[in-house]
Design a protein around this motif. Structure first.
Motif, PDB file in Angstrom:
ATOM      1  N   SER B   8     -50.306-116.538  -1.788  1.00 34.87           N
ATOM      2  CA  SER B   8     -50.156-118.033  -2.887  1.00 34.87           C
ATOM      3  C   SER B   8     -49.695-119.207  -2.599  1.00 34.87           C
ATOM      4  O   SER B   8     -47.972-119.228  -2.197  1.00 34.87           O
ATOM      5  N   THR B  49     -53.454-125.230  -5.002  1.00 33.87           N
ATOM      6  CA  THR B  49     -53.097-123.643  -4.339  1.00 33.87           C
ATOM      7  C   THR B  49     -54.253-122.880  -3.774  1.00 33.87           C
ATOM      8  O   THR B  49     -55.586-122.877  -3.462  1.00 33.87           O
ATOM      9  N   PHE B  51     -54.859-119.571  -1.895  1.00 34.68           N
ATOM     10  CA  PHE B  51     -54.854-117.628  -1.981  1.00 34.68           C
ATOM     11  C   PHE B  51     -54.953-117.577  -0.488  1.00 34.68           C
ATOM     12  O   PHE B  51     -56.087-117.579   0.478  1.00 34.68           O
TER      13      PHE B  51
END
Lengths: 99, 99
Positions: B8, B49, B51
């Protein structure tokens, strides 16, 4: 949209491999309900943890899988092997440099 | 043994999609060096974020990829987009209920 479910499952000491065996038991149902990938793994750094990396056709497909009798049975079978320490992350896949 | 790298990457607010574009830029080199899967994703729960879920032929293949000039260039290009908050997990794949 492809849905990713990544998890770490803490096990009772010594029960990791038993949980791996349970999670890697062949299941045609998972693919039938929309599971695209289901990788089970371990790490020498965390001897009492089993990791899973899953891709599903959608978040709904993943949710529906949890209602399958076989999955419910596996969850019940796994419960005594688990320490209760769990982690993970979920996300929607938006692309890949390989495609 | 197949190696999984899950990460992440925290971004500077508003820079998430720019990082997604960078990470999903087509790369034949990654597959050539042993990348089996490289899924890039986002989550409404974590708007700053990005991923990644990667599978590699081995941990060595993953390590070698970091030395590729194109990967070094992408890392440098990504650096100003990153907040510095990072997470992730790595493990060796030992099986799958789909195989």
């Amino acid at each position: 949209m492809t849905f990713a479910n990544i998890g770490s499952l803490g096990t009772v000491p010594g029960k990791r491999d038993e949980l791996v065996t349970l999670l890697t038991r062949p299941s045609a149902e998972l693919a039938a309900i929309g599971c695209l990938l289901y990788e089970v793994g371990v790490s020498d750094d965390e001897p009492d943890t089993v990791f899973v990396a899953e891709l599903w056709e959608s978040a709904d497909a993943h949710r529906a899988s949890l209602d399958l009798p076989s999955v419910q049975a596996a969850i019940a079978e796994a419960r005594p092997l688990l320490s209760g320490v769990m982690g993970g992350t979920r996300f929607e896949v938006v692309g890949s440099p390989l495609r």
